[in-house]
Design an enzyme around this catalytic site. Sequence first.
Site, PDB file in Angstrom:
ATOM      1  N   LYS A  81       0.789  -1.337  -0.119  1.00 33.86           N
ATOM      2  CA  LYS A  81      -0.023   0.080  -0.104  1.00 33.86           C
ATOM      3  C   LYS A  81       0.820   1.284  -0.173  1.00 33.86           C
ATOM      4  CE  LYS A  81      -3.829  -2.511   2.277  1.00 33.86           C
ATOM      5  NZ  LYS A  81      -4.527  -2.661   3.450  1.00 33.86           N
ATOM      6  N   GLN A 127      -4.587  -1.357   9.598  1.00 30.51           N
ATOM      7  CA  GLN A 127      -4.558  -2.569   9.179  1.00 30.51           C
ATOM      8  C   GLN A 127      -5.139  -3.742   9.787  1.00 30.51           C
ATOM      9  OE1 GLN A 127      -3.209  -3.297   5.622  1.00 30.51           O
ATOM     10  NE2 GLN A 127      -4.039  -5.391   6.131  1.00 30.51           N
ATOM     11  N   ASP A 158     -10.898   3.095   4.185  1.00 33.66           N
ATOM     12  CA  ASP A 158     -11.402   1.774   3.830  1.00 33.66           C
ATOM     13  C   ASP A 158     -12.796   1.584   3.896  1.00 33.66           C
ATOM     14  OD1 ASP A 158      -9.348  -0.321   3.403  1.00 33.66           O
ATOM     15  OD2 ASP A 158      -9.019  -0.424   5.812  1.00 33.66           O
TER      16      ASP A 158
END
Length: 283
Positions: free
Chosen positions: A53, A97, A120
């Site tokens: 990422k 994460q 997200d």
Amino acid sequence: MATLIDGKAIAKDIRREIAKEAAAFTEKYGVKPCLKVILVGDDPASCIYVNNKQKACEKAGIDAETLRLGAETKTEELLGLIGKLNADKLVNGILVQLPLPAHIDEKKVLDAINPEKDVDGFHPMNAGKLLEGEALLEPCTPKGCIELLKRMNVEIAGKNAAVVGRSNLVGKPVALMLLRLNATVTVCHSKTKDLGDVLRRADIVVAAAGKPGLVTGDMLKDGAVLLDVGINRLEDGSITGDIDFESASKRASMITPVPGGVGPMTIAMLLKNTMLAAEAQNA
Ligand code: NAD
């Protein structure tokens, strides 16, 4: 034989488009769009995901920093960090994460992220907006699935779509997105009695069950478009999807490979969401 949906190439195109948007943003505001990724502990798979990422952001001209915290970090400490990032005007996106270590209250942590920075798309506020059909920040993997269909010029309106899996991460949001695009959607799950009976009527199948080879060619309608979200690691270390590629590709008109299908789109959509968040915060 089905046409291969080359997610890797499509994601590359999107990343190139985003690099242009990021450059224009930087030119306009004098700062780069900025994403902060929080990694707690040292789970090897999470470390790889986070590195990928960060690299993809840097390549696209997005400022990305990974904040690495020890596995023993407490929920309160993490909430404190998120509070600081929420308040920092130069931070446009925050990503925690997953999975977090078991002792951390994952829901409390995700709910603490400012919905405007929730790249997200997991915050209940953004999930609610998705339900209403007006979310700016949508979960990355489902959004990547829809983007693949659009870029492959797959007609969605009026088609029968079947989603295999009902998780908050993939199944439910992708079903909502397909519904918004006027597909007739059926959601299948572990208690569905006859999966083939549903899938044989579907023009579009999104498989997100985490079960290797669950969907086989005999369960499919001729000419169906197949998106395989599954990432299953086999004993020999190789990765396979939820769709049995060999039998399914003989029936389908289009199919995503695993790896190289839906996977690369997830990161591309994360970059897209970071840009959308940065632009909305500066509008
Ligand atoms: P999950 O375990 O949370 O959900 C799986 C879903 O599949 C459940 O709703 C369950 O009811 C359903 N299911 C299980 N067995 C079934 C069966 N036999 N028939 C029908 N439905 C069944 O998983 P998830 O987080 O939604 O992820 C699904 C898969 O997608 C996993 O393999 C995961 O690794 C992968 N994934 C890939 C990406 C990506 O970037 N490509 C992102 C997220 C998840």
